[in-house]
Scaffold this motif. Structure first.
Motif, PDB file in Angstrom:
ATOM      1  N   LEU A  42       0.807  -1.214   0.000  1.00 29.00           N
ATOM      2  CA  LEU A  42       0.000   0.000   0.000  1.00 29.00           C
ATOM      3  C   LEU A  42       0.845   1.271   0.000  1.00 29.00           C
ATOM      4  CD1 LEU A  42      -2.756  -0.924   2.628  1.00 29.00           C
ATOM      5  CD2 LEU A  42      -2.997  -0.886   0.141  1.00 29.00           C
ATOM      6  N   PRO A  77       3.408   4.231  -0.962  1.00 23.75           N
ATOM      7  CA  PRO A  77       3.906   4.853  -2.195  1.00 23.75           C
ATOM      8  C   PRO A  77       5.381   4.557  -2.453  1.00 23.75           C
ATOM      9  CG  PRO A  77       2.608   6.411  -0.926  1.00 23.75           C
ATOM     10  CD  PRO A  77       2.803   5.213  -0.055  1.00 23.75           C
ATOM     11  N   GLU A 137      -4.863  -6.715 -10.113  1.00 20.22           N
ATOM     12  CA  GLU A 137      -5.552  -6.079  -9.009  1.00 20.22           C
ATOM     13  C   GLU A 137      -6.527  -7.077  -8.369  1.00 20.22           C
ATOM     14  OE1 GLU A 137      -7.421  -2.547 -10.355  1.00 20.22           O
ATOM     15  OE2 GLU A 137      -5.539  -1.565 -10.937  1.00 20.22           O
ATOM     16  N   GLU A 182      -9.989   2.366  -0.242  1.00 25.32           N
ATOM     17  CA  GLU A 182      -9.749   3.707  -0.785  1.00 25.32           C
ATOM     18  C   GLU A 182      -8.881   3.643  -2.030  1.00 25.32           C
ATOM     19  OE1 GLU A 182      -8.093   5.686   2.560  1.00 25.32           O
ATOM     20  OE2 GLU A 182     -10.028   6.218   3.437  1.00 25.32           O
ATOM     21  N   HIS A 183      -7.934   2.703  -2.056  1.00 28.77           N
ATOM     22  CA  HIS A 183      -7.070   2.538  -3.219  1.00 28.77           C
ATOM     23  C   HIS A 183      -7.856   1.983  -4.415  1.00 28.77           C
ATOM     24  CE1 HIS A 183      -2.660   2.869  -1.990  1.00 28.77           C
ATOM     25  NE2 HIS A 183      -3.342   3.329  -0.964  1.00 28.77           N
ATOM     26  N   GLY A 243       2.660   1.789  -4.343  1.00 29.37           N
ATOM     27  CA  GLY A 243       1.334   2.034  -3.804  1.00 29.37           C
ATOM     28  C   GLY A 243       0.199   1.493  -4.646  1.00 29.37           C
ATOM     29  N   HIS A 244       0.515   0.855  -5.772  1.00 32.99           N
ATOM     30  CA  HIS A 244      -0.540   0.266  -6.605  1.00 32.99           C
ATOM     31  C   HIS A 244      -0.918  -1.098  -6.036  1.00 32.99           C
ATOM     32  CE1 HIS A 244      -3.068  -0.428  -9.992  1.00 32.99           C
ATOM     33  NE2 HIS A 244      -2.351  -1.418 -10.478  1.00 32.99           N
ATOM     34  N   LEU A 245      -2.180  -1.293  -5.740  1.00 32.42           N
ATOM     35  CA  LEU A 245      -2.634  -2.507  -5.075  1.00 32.42           C
ATOM     36  C   LEU A 245      -2.747  -3.654  -6.071  1.00 32.42           C
ATOM     37  CD1 LEU A 245      -3.625  -4.026  -2.632  1.00 32.42           C
ATOM     38  CD2 LEU A 245      -5.887  -2.996  -2.932  1.00 32.42           C
ATOM     39  N   ILE A 270      -7.945   1.381   3.869  1.00 31.57           N
ATOM     40  CA  ILE A 270      -7.024   1.982   2.897  1.00 31.57           C
ATOM     41  C   ILE A 270      -7.077   1.220   1.581  1.00 31.57           C
ATOM     42  CG2 ILE A 270      -4.596   2.480   2.399  1.00 31.57           C
ATOM     43  CD1 ILE A 270      -4.184   2.957   5.363  1.00 31.57           C
ATOM     44  N   ALA A 271      -7.182  -0.095   1.661  1.00 30.70           N
ATOM     45  CA  ALA A 271      -7.293  -0.892   0.436  1.00 30.70           C
ATOM     46  C   ALA A 271      -8.544  -0.508  -0.347  1.00 30.70           C
ATOM     47  CB  ALA A 271      -7.310  -2.381   0.782  1.00 30.70           C
TER      48      ALA A 271
END
Length: 928
Positions: free
Chosen positions: A145, A147, A163, A203-204, A153-155, A200-201
């Protein structure tokens, strides 16, 4: 640390200093080591930057960034060759010939903060962590998660970088598990970080991602944690399933994973997931256990340091203190709090020696440049290849020499290196420069260094400006050197334009009143007062009641059997006998003014309520809390319905021989619409009283009706012991609470049993309600002191993790249950932490105020009150002359008043309008 000899106040510590192979004073984090290192490391979940090599700059650590080396992959350490990083280091910071050395240190106290290891789930075959790439630990998921992590930061999931659409979190991996790993304790942090990661996941990835958390008990017990949990469930759609998953099975022909689990209704269910996150707990590393043995300090059966309930940071060896996870599993705020508490304990031991070994630097007299025209020196940094490898530094330097008021331009390989700093001093003096611009990296990390150079030359440090041509330029435009070079010129032109308008600003120094005011005379307040008084500081302790002790006077003993009343009497005796502490009971605060280091508080004292003004330098708030008075379950209507506090006192006075069936109901007055948060103490209170009943009357039946049992940390051992002794725990849902009826034969409690999946009735002799906690009424006090509280009425700290006892107003601290619900041991730790933070402030003879404050041109002020209403800190006042006045000691330098003033009568020092606009105009020059 190899060993220790001596006694408190006079230890000799033997330390083995391992070679670091790098001189941190010379290392400037240029990245040449990583560039020249031929060894690439295949470690997608490392704690550092992407594409790491065996030698690298550690971007995960706090600034300043420094060189690090991975011994397991370094060619030199594995094969005795290479040393390329040492050869090419431009500052000669690396030295592989460095040897171990043994140091002997003379110290008065020792604080142990050795930390913990994250549990390694590879030892559990059933979780497939060691064999399947899409089973990751929570630490690894944090890096995904981030950056600065392996995927920027790309899940995506590790196996195929797609993804994920469904992610599962499995709780209690390596915790609450005596069978497979011997860790019976709860690790305290896992539930909350899993909730955070899931949010947070989401939100990503957005609504397309399904997040599921599998748990036994959701232990969101901290301040506002329950609100966050509710938000995750209700707003973000995170699914929470009460089940402990035993096995993870790979699905053939895909990289997906199959979880089999039992629902609360007992139905075996299978579900497919793209990624599984194991919420791993804490464990004490073997080397920490060995250290404890060498130091001769006692540990518990789980390996954590043994401490006393009332002395939570004191080890079994006098003069040695402990903080953080070695004391017991805990989160960051509690660790930071304990660190300050340990510092307080050590400071008491060392108070007589305070300042005896302090060194000071002589600064030359400041040169008056007010009548000199701007004479600017520009120093452009290559920063190794970080800037010089992208930006055409010679061209930038040549351009800088053409700018107005620039008298000297220099370019350096590393401007922050010591030899460049020395040369910069010589240039400033020889060329008579009166302003300096450095074009290099981030002012956040290096501005203080360059300002010290100006001070050493007799220049005011505010005559310095910095252009960030690395972080804001070469790093983000590495693929376009021409554009990066042009932007560097723009940034330097802007910096030079502002530098020409900079003015010397003198920081105001004010003396510190070395007296503390402690508000509240409970356990936390008395502990804080003693923490300051024992260090030699004067303390005034204000208590509104007729006697000291607070709500703790209603308590009997802690869960481990420690006598609370004996401790209170000991505290009262120590406070009243300490000649540095003055106690004012039956006292009420009615006025407050001043600023950090120089407050004045008006107090009405005693039955006669005579007014007294107290001058002091700091404030410690310990106003405490009280038990919620239930309006549920027949409390107050039937004498057989009591609270846990009532039950504790009854057991002390009458025993339990007359009790056959006792029912306890949890979350009374907590975790509901009126009070959403958890009160933290209730579960351990119920377990404590249940064990006490069983001790007094083993034949008694005790039933605890609960939603989640939140015996976090080492309290889990008591929960396990209660089950072993036959205490029956029955879970109920929030939407189906127990019902209670009174009859002549007893109290009838009806509830649906989560195991039997049917309604049951229990006829009880006594019903104990685990009533929550409420803060004391501090509405008037918070208004007088202008302090913020959360919706529940608890005082708000400056930063929940990093400044857990500081309040937003400088010089004001909070501790105990004035901050949030907590156990008595936690209240003591926080009180000592507040005393430590206050002592840090009081130990200064004077404080230097920030120069970044707002000033009013009173000739232009129209007294429109815009500044008064807009300031979030309430600093601007209309004085007797009818114009606005801003006290620089109170101003936080936010600039809101300057921005809002319609007459432009307010300017913010260092950010005056002409200085800001000069940079805008300079930027436009390049555009036009």
């Amino acid at each position: 640390m190899i060993g220790i000899s001596g006694e408190a106040g006079n230890f000799e510590v033997e330390v083995l200093r391992h070679p670091r192979y790098v001189d941190m004073e010379k290392c400037i984090a240029c990245g040449t080591c990583a560039e020249k290192c031929p060894k690439k490391v295949d470690d997608p979940y490392n704690e550092n930057l992407v594409k790491r090599k065996a030698a690298y700059v550690d971007y995960a650590q706090a600034v300043p960034l420094k060189f690090a080396i991975d011994k397991e992959n370094c060619i030199y350490f594995q094969k005795g060759k290479c040393r390329a990083c040492e050869k090419f280091c431009p500052t000669n910071a690396i030295n592989f010939d460095e040897k171990e050395e043994t140091l002997f240190l003379r110290v008065g106290s020792v604080i142990l903060a050795p930390g913990f290891d994250a549990f390694d789930p590879a030892r559990f075959d059933a979780y497939k962590y060691a064999t399947h790439p899409n089973v990751v630990t929570s630490m690894e998921f944090e890096r995904i998660l981030s950056p600065s992590g392996p995927t920027m930061g790309h899940l995506v999931r590790p196996s195929d970088h797609t993804e994920p659409k469904k992610i599962a979190w499995l709780q209690c991996v390596g915790s609450r598990d005596m069978n497979r790993c011997g860790h019976g304790y709860c690790s305290s942090v896992c539930c909350m970080y899993a909730v955070k990661e899931a949010v947070i996941a989401k939100e990503h990835a957005g609504d397309d991602l399904e997040c599921s958390v599998f748990f036994m008990d959701m232990r969101t017990y901290g301040k506002d944690f329950e609100r966050y949990y509710n938000t995750a469930r209700e707003k973000h759609g995170v699914r929470f399933t009460r089940s402990r998953v035993h096995t993870i099975d790979p699905i053939k022909g895909s990289d997906d994973l199959l979880l089999s689990f039992a629902t609360e209704e007992g139905v075996i269910t299978e579900e497919r997931f793209d990624l599984v996150v194991l919420s791993v707990g804490m464990e004490i590393p073997p080397e920490v256990s060995e250290l404890a043995q060498r130091l001769g300090i006692k540990r518990d059966e789980s390996g954590f340091c043994h401490t006393d309930t009332f002395y939570p940071v004191t080890t079994t060896r006098q003069g040695i203190y402990v903080c953080g996870a070695f004391q017991g599993p805990k989160d960051i705020p509690q660790s930071v709090t304990e660190a300050s508490a340990a510092s307080c304990a050590a400071s008491v031991d060392l108070s007589s020696a305070r300042g005896t070994e302090t060194l000071s630097v002589e600064i030359p007299e400041e040169r008056d440049v007010s009548n000199e025209p701007p004479k600017i020196g520009v120093f452009v940094c290559n920063c190794g290849t970080n800037i010089g490898g992208i930006v055409d530094v010679p061209a930038v330097a040549e351009y800088a020499s053409t700018l107005p008021f620039v008298a000297h331009v220099d370019q350096n390989l590393f401007t922050c290196s010591q030899d460049t700093q020395d040369r910069m001093r010589d240039v400033i003096k020889e060329a008579g420069l009166n302003r300096v611009v450095v074009a290099a990296c981030s002012p956040m990390t290096h501005e203080p260094l360059f300002q010290e150079t100006l001070l050493a030359c007799g220049l005011n440090k505010q005559l310095f400006e910095m252009a960030n041509i690395r972080n804001q330029n070469s790093w983000v435009h590495s693929s376009d050197p021409a554009a990066a070079t042009d932007k560097a010129k723009d940034l330097i032109r802007m910096a030079v334009a502002r530098a020409a308008l900079l003015k010397p600003l003198m920081a105001k120094r004010i003396p510190v009143n070395k007296r503390a005011l402690v508000v509240g005379g409970g356990v936390a307040g008395m502990t804080a007062a003693l923490g300051l008084g024992d260090q030699g500081f004067d303390v005034v302790l204000v208590e509104k009641e007729t006697q000291l002790g607070g709500f703790s006077r209603e308590l009997t003993q802690t869960i481990d059997g420690s006598n609370i009343q004996e401790h209170i009497l000991e505290l009262i005796d120590r406070v009243t006998r300490n000649d540095k502490i003055q106690v004012l009971t039956e006292s009420l605060i009615v006025g407050f003014g001043g600023f950090k280091g120089n407050f004045t508080t008006e107090v009405l004292v005693g039955p006669g309520m005579y007014e007294r003004k107290i001058d002091h330098g700091v404030v410690v708030l310990a106003t405490g809390a009280r038990e919620y008075i239930p309006r549920e379950y027949l409390y107050g209507e039937d004498e057989r319905v009591v609270t846990q506090v009532d039950l504790s006192k009854r057991l002390e006075l009458k025993g339990a021989s007359d009790l056959k069936d006792v029912v306890m109901i949890q979350c009374v007055g907590s975790r509901n619409d009126a009070y959403p948060n958890c009160s933290r103490i209730c579960c351990q209170s119920a377990v404590k009283n249940a064990l006490h009943i069983k001790e007094l009357n083993p034949d008694a039946n005790v039933y605890i009706l609960y939603r989640d049992i939140r015996t976090y940390g080492l309290l889990e051992n008591y929960y396990r012991e209660a089950r072993r002794q036959g205490v029956i725990f029955i879970r109920f849902r929030a939407d189906a609470p127990p019902s209670v009826e009174s009859s002549d034969s007893g109290i009838r409690v009806a509830v649906k049993d989560h195991v039997l999946q049917r309604d049951i009735q229990i006829h009880a002799d006594l019903l104990a309600l685990s009533a929550g906690m409420r803060p004391e009424d501090t509405e008037e006090l918070s208004s007088i002191l202008k302090l913020a509280r959360n919706p529940d009425g608890y005082f708000m700290e400056a930063h929940v993790k990093l400044r857990p006892v500081d309040m937003a107003g400088e010089g004001i601290f909070v501790c105990g249950t004035a901050h949030s619900p907590k156990l008595i041991s936690e209240a003591i730790s926080q009180a000592m932490a507040a005393a430590s933070r206050a002592a840090t402030f009081l130990s200064q003879s004077e404080i230097t105020l920030s120069v970044v404050t707002a000033t009013v041109d009173q000739e232009r002020c129209a007294a429109c009150l815009v500044c008064v209403h807009s300031c979030p800190y309430g600093v601007p006042k209309i004085n007797r002359d009818g114009v606005s006045e801003i006290d620089p000691a109170l101003c936080h330098g936010c600039g809101i008043c300057a921005a809002e003033c319609p007459a432009k009568a307010i300017q913010l020092n260092c950010y005056e309008d002409d200085q800001v606009m000069s940079k805008v105009d300079a930027l436009l020059e390049g555009v036009l």
